[in-house]
Write a protein that holds these residues in place. Structure first.
Motif, PDB file in Angstrom:
ATOM      1  N   VAL A 263       1.091  -1.061  -0.045  1.00  0.00           N
ATOM      2  CA  VAL A 263      -0.183   0.468   0.274  1.00  0.00           C
ATOM      3  C   VAL A 263       0.929   1.469   0.430  1.00  0.00           C
ATOM      4  N   PRO A 264       0.367   2.554  -0.853  1.00  0.00           N
ATOM      5  CA  PRO A 264       1.211   3.208  -0.659  1.00  0.00           C
ATOM      6  C   PRO A 264       2.037   3.589   0.796  1.00  0.00           C
ATOM      7  N   VAL A 265       3.042   4.126   0.750  1.00  0.00           N
ATOM      8  CA  VAL A 265       2.972   4.440   2.344  1.00  0.00           C
ATOM      9  C   VAL A 265       2.409   6.172   2.814  1.00  0.00           C
ATOM     10  N   TRP A 266       2.370   6.719   2.235  1.00  0.00           N
ATOM     11  CA  TRP A 266       1.631   8.520   2.330  1.00  0.00           C
ATOM     12  C   TRP A 266      -0.439   8.014   2.552  1.00  0.00           C
ATOM     13  N   ILE A 267      -0.833   6.997   2.393  1.00  0.00           N
ATOM     14  CA  ILE A 267      -2.291   6.229   2.610  1.00  0.00           C
ATOM     15  C   ILE A 267      -2.924   6.439   4.120  1.00  0.00           C
ATOM     16  N   LYS A 268      -3.409   6.875   4.569  1.00  0.00           N
ATOM     17  CA  LYS A 268      -3.819   7.112   5.689  1.00  0.00           C
ATOM     18  C   LYS A 268      -4.944   5.801   6.320  1.00  0.00           C
ATOM     19  N   MET A 269      -4.817   4.804   7.286  1.00  0.00           N
ATOM     20  CA  MET A 269      -5.443   3.402   7.486  1.00  0.00           C
ATOM     21  C   MET A 269      -5.258   3.193   8.952  1.00  0.00           C
ATOM     22  N   THR A 270      -5.100   2.571   9.397  1.00  0.00           N
ATOM     23  CA  THR A 270      -5.055   1.533  10.869  1.00  0.00           C
ATOM     24  C   THR A 270      -4.621   0.318  10.093  1.00  0.00           C
ATOM     25  N   PRO A 271      -3.730  -0.113  11.411  1.00  0.00           N
ATOM     26  CA  PRO A 271      -2.593  -1.741  11.355  1.00  0.00           C
ATOM     27  C   PRO A 271      -3.486  -2.299  10.447  1.00  0.00           C
ATOM     28  N   THR A 272      -5.187  -2.823  10.588  1.00  0.00           N
ATOM     29  CA  THR A 272      -5.699  -3.975  10.786  1.00  0.00           C
ATOM     30  C   THR A 272      -6.482  -3.767   9.538  1.00  0.00           C
ATOM     31  N   GLU A 273      -6.840  -2.174   8.600  1.00  0.00           N
ATOM     32  CA  GLU A 273      -6.708  -2.185   6.930  1.00  0.00           C
ATOM     33  C   GLU A 273      -5.683  -2.545   5.928  1.00  0.00           C
ATOM     34  N   LYS A 274      -4.752  -2.276   6.462  1.00  0.00           N
ATOM     35  CA  LYS A 274      -3.519  -2.265   5.894  1.00  0.00           C
ATOM     36  C   LYS A 274      -3.117  -3.769   5.442  1.00  0.00           C
ATOM     37  N   ILE A 275      -2.937  -4.288   7.337  1.00  0.00           N
ATOM     38  CA  ILE A 275      -3.197  -6.094   7.023  1.00  0.00           C
ATOM     39  C   ILE A 275      -3.815  -6.857   5.925  1.00  0.00           C
ATOM     40  N   ASP A 276      -5.472  -6.333   6.168  1.00  0.00           N
ATOM     41  CA  ASP A 276      -6.520  -6.832   5.383  1.00  0.00           C
ATOM     42  C   ASP A 276      -6.437  -6.724   3.605  1.00  0.00           C
ATOM     43  N   ILE A 277      -5.405  -5.708   3.266  1.00  0.00           N
ATOM     44  CA  ILE A 277      -5.028  -5.215   2.355  1.00  0.00           C
ATOM     45  C   ILE A 277      -4.298  -6.350   1.703  1.00  0.00           C
ATOM     46  N   GLU A 278      -3.412  -6.100   2.294  1.00  0.00           N
ATOM     47  CA  GLU A 278      -1.927  -6.522   1.854  1.00  0.00           C
ATOM     48  C   GLU A 278      -2.524  -8.087   1.667  1.00  0.00           C
ATOM     49  N   SER A 279      -2.462  -8.657   2.451  1.00  0.00           N
ATOM     50  CA  SER A 279      -3.249  -9.787   2.686  1.00  0.00           C
ATOM     51  C   SER A 279      -3.692 -10.679   1.942  1.00  0.00           C
ATOM     52  N   GLN A 280      -3.911 -10.280   0.909  1.00  0.00           N
ATOM     53  CA  GLN A 280      -5.410 -10.953  -0.120  1.00  0.00           C
ATOM     54  C   GLN A 280      -4.230 -11.126  -1.509  1.00  0.00           C
ATOM     55  N   LEU A 281      -2.573 -10.413  -0.832  1.00  0.00           N
ATOM     56  CA  LEU A 281      -1.768 -10.337  -2.058  1.00  0.00           C
ATOM     57  C   LEU A 281      -0.362 -11.376  -1.858  1.00  0.00           C
ATOM     58  N   THR A 282      -0.281 -11.283  -0.186  1.00  0.00           N
ATOM     59  CA  THR A 282       0.743 -11.865  -0.124  1.00  0.00           C
ATOM     60  C   THR A 282       1.068 -13.462  -0.683  1.00  0.00           C
ATOM     61  N   GLY A 283      -0.309 -14.066   0.056  1.00  0.00           N
ATOM     62  CA  GLY A 283      -0.344 -15.627  -0.770  1.00  0.00           C
ATOM     63  C   GLY A 283       0.094 -15.714  -2.005  1.00  0.00           C
ATOM     64  N   TYR A 284      -0.071 -15.423  -3.033  1.00  0.00           N
ATOM     65  CA  TYR A 284       0.511 -15.446  -4.609  1.00  0.00           C
ATOM     66  C   TYR A 284       2.536 -15.890  -4.749  1.00  0.00           C
TER      67      TYR A 284
END
Length: 739
Positions: free
Chosen positions: A616-637
């Motif tokens: 996720v771009p470093v400047w986008i504001k979000m919570t830790p869980t939101e960032k984990i939710d997004i990136e966890s959808q892709l790390t399995g690839y």
């Protein structure tokens, strides 16, 4: 007659040089040296000599061209012009090469391509100048035109060209269990098996340094707590026997008899049959062993932060994985590793740059209060909050399916920045030790996205049409990336085992049959990496993967990477894997090239760096869980390595429960490798460490070292050690708050 050379020197005119050049042009056209050609060459040389004046090289060449064009052999004139242009091109290349070398030797344009290298030091300047020559050699001599063009066109980046030139491989997980138990050979001598925990830790540092010279990437210990169990026991035996002799007063005969029993049976330090004979001797031995383990770990940390083994005063990129051993000896080691990390090193108790600590989270072992190593997990949290290390590896990650729960050599581990060993198609399964990343390339996806949008090639396309074109281009480039890796793999396999004698002679890379080094290399990983997913999505559809629309396309892209690597793995019986590239320097250099070609595009090239891999771009504001939710959808690839970070305030050191919740959330979301970024500022005068503004609140000093993570590793002050792109990225990082 004199000639003024290009460097300003004046020399006597040599007409034979003119004859030779003209004759060469005739021979290239006619296929032989004719009498007419010799006569024409002589006439032109005599004519120029008859001018009898000082002329430049360029003026002389102009006269040769004119005389040939005036003759009836214009075909020869054209050949001479081509020859002249080729010579000019070679000369200009060599001139640019010398300029580049001079720049590196004088440290005139320090780029901080590797935050672990001091480019201003003697070693750094020599190394950078040498690398300039080696990189040019690799591009011009070691690869196909396709590979070279992909690299130069900012489409597929070839990592570490200097190491490509000599045929080095990248990373390795070192089989310390074997090396410490059996001993090993070096160029000068041989080393006996370790007989104490202090010696074992010293040898770990030595082996790390020796192996780092055989490769260009990171070196890792996959389960250091388990590795050290027999050596903690050996030290304990010695201390217990000393206790029985000096505290209890047993005679030498008793000592010798029991020493043989200990050596034969190798009992645990908690074994009552041996160690409850005398409580005083037992306590004496435990105190001494704990002290020795702690001091041995301190020695390891100091060694790995001072043993400079590569050019530029570079430290070996070392990583240690630990946290799953529930034996008392392994727990003692993990506790010491974490306590030394927390206490820091040196006079000012600085945060240790190396080794990269990695705590292996494992269900039933350390995740919950009832687990036997939960107390060590809590200690790890304290260390992370204060020192950024350890990071967290997910032993239960779905991508490590098939590992042996009773064999720590198969537990998921990483080589620090993120590289990891997946399932070996050539027989080792999930074994991690003795395997590594052989070589990576990285596809610079924003370049491909811009190519897909070129109106003069494809016309005006809507989003769906542009996506279809992009995916076709990406498919082609993934195949070319595969071919580029095969080229390099064959080049590496062609090297003599004497090139990395320590590694092959001692079986540090597993599988070597003593003859063909491909017998070992085939168990490693060929990594197809990527850069700039967020910017690619912006180019194609005007949003990134923090949106549903962006995530849908992101998954389509990542599925293509995964499917192709799986296809290549089966086809070539080599471990091709998807790699979410660290891109420490590439994020900056690729962006510079992109901007030169395409200019400044909002949300794409309006900064100095590309977003790393799928982050996720470093400047986008979000919570830790939101960032984990997004990136966890892709790390399995990814099978060859990835990492997910969250940025937290320094105040997290006072709220370890929140930190534990975040890490457990990441593990439960099937994130394979996770790290916390917290501010780590240190006053260089008094050593105070916290989130510091302009001056130290304790002593008022304004010389502050601002330690930040660069890829998966830490480095020195980011304002001086990072390249300009990474510096800007750090400045733009937002805190992930409101958990």
């Amino acid at each position: 007659m004199t000639v003024q050379k290009r460097d300003g020197r004046r020399v006597k005119f040599d007409k034979d040089k003119i004859k030779i050049a003209v004759l060469k042009a005739f021979i290239d056209v006619d296929g032989e040296e004719t009498a007419y050609a010799k006569e024409k060459a002589r006439d032109i040389a005599n004519f120029i000599e008859s001018l009898n004046k000082c002329m430049t090289v360029e003026e002389i060449q102009d006269f040769v061209e004119e005389r040939l064009m005036a003759s009836n052999r214009k075909d020869v004139a054209r050949k001479y012009i081509i020859y002249r242009n080729n010579r000019t091109t070679i000369r200009e290349k060599n001139t640019q090469l010398m300029k580049d070398i001079s720049e590196k030797l004088n440290a005139d344009n320090v780029q901080n391509q590797n935050a672990n290298v001091d480019e201003k030091s003697f070693g750094g300047r020599v190394g950078e100048a040498s690398d300039t020559v080696l990189k040019k050699y690799a591009l011009d001599n070691c690869m196909s035109e396709m590979a070279r063009n992909n690299h130069l066109n900012n489409e597929i980046y070839i990592h570490d060209l200097n190491s490509y030139a000599v045929g080095m491989h990248n990373c390795l997980s070192v089989p310390f269990d074997k090396l410490l138990a059996e001993g090993f050979n070096t160029r000068q001598t041989d080393v006996r098996p370790a007989q104490s925990v202090s010696t074992a830790f010293q040898l770990v540092a030595v082996i790390f340094q020796l192996q780092s010279l055989q490769q260009f990437g990171g070196v890792s210990a996959t389960h250091l707590d388990w590795t050290m169990v027999p050596y903690v026991r050996k030290s304990f035996y010695k201390h217990y026997l000393d206790g029985m002799k000096y505290v209890v007063g047993m005679d030498d005969d008793w000592i010798e008899m029991n020493k043989k029993d200990f050596d034969r049976d190798n009992p645990s330090i908690k074994e009552p049959t041996y160690f409850l004979l005398d409580s005083k001797a037992y306590k004496y031995a435990m105190d001494k062993t704990e002290k020795e383990v702690y001091q041995a770990v301190e020695g390891l940390y100091h060694n790995l932060n001072t043993l400079q083994s590569r050019s530029g005063n570079q430290l070996p990129f070392t990583s240690i994985n630990y946290g799953t051993c529930t034996k008392p000896e392994g727990r003692m080691v993990t506790k010491a590793l974490l306590e030394v990390s927390i206490n820091g090193i040196g006079k000012l108790h600085k945060t240790s740059i190396f080794p990269c600590g990695i705590f292996q989270c494992m269900k039933g072992v350390n995740r919950k209060p009832e687990d036997p190593n939960y107390d060590l997990f809590r200690l790890a949290l304290k260390s992370t909050a204060q020192r950024l290390y350890p990071n967290y590896a997910n032993v239960d990650w779905s991508g490590n399916e098939g590992y042996d729960r009773n064999d720590p050599k198969t537990f998921f581990s990483t080589m620090g920045c993120r590289t990891a060993n997946g399932w070996d198609i050539n027989g080792f399964g999930q074994l991690k030790d003795g395997r590594g990343n052989i070589c990576p390339v990285t596809i610079i996806m924003p370049t491909l996205a811009m190519e897909a949008k070129e109106p003069h090639i494809y016309g005006q396309l809507d989003d769906d049409e542009a996506i279809a074109v992009f995916l076709k281009i990406l498919d082609r480039k993934i195949h070319e990336a595969k071919d580029m890796l095969l080229e390099r793999y064959e080049w590496i396999c062609s090297q003599s085992p004497d090139s990395a004698k320590f590694m092959y002679e001692n079986g540090v890379m597993e599988g070597y049959d003593g003859q063909d080094i491909s017998s070992a290399l085939k168990h490693g990983t060929l990594a197809i990496g990527q850069l700039g997913l967020a910017e690619t999505l912006q180019i194609l559809i005007g949003c990134d993967h923090t949106t549903d629309k962006g995530m849908k396309l992101a998954k389509q892209i990542e599925q293509l990477f995964k499917d192709k690597c799986a296809e290549f793995k089966e086809q070539y019986k080599l471990n091709f894997g998807v790699y979410y590239t660290p891109a420490e320097n590439l994020c900056f250099t690729a962006m510079k090239k992109f901007q030169e070609k395409y200019g400044e595009i909002p949300n794409v090239s309006d900064k100095k760096f590309f977003t790393n891999s799928i982050h996720v771009p470093v400047w986008i504001k979000m919570t830790p869980t939101e960032k984990i939710d997004i990136e966890s959808q892709l790390t399995g690839y990814s099978s060859a390595g990835c990492i997910t970070y969250v940025e937290l305030e320094g105040s997290v050191k006072n709220n370890l429960d929140a930190l534990e919740t975040i890490i457990n959330y990441a593990m439960d979301k099937d994130i394979p490798y996770f790290a916390i970024n917290v501010p780590n500022d240190m006053c260089t005068s008094c050593g105070y460490c916290d989130d510091i503004n302009s001056e130290c609140p304790m002593c008022g000093c304004n010389e502050i070292r601002r330690l930040r993570r660069v890829t998966g590793y830490l480095t020195g002050d980011y304002k001086s050690a990072f390249n300009f792109g990474k510096q800007q990225e750090v400045e733009m990082r937002v805190k992930h708050q409101k958990f």
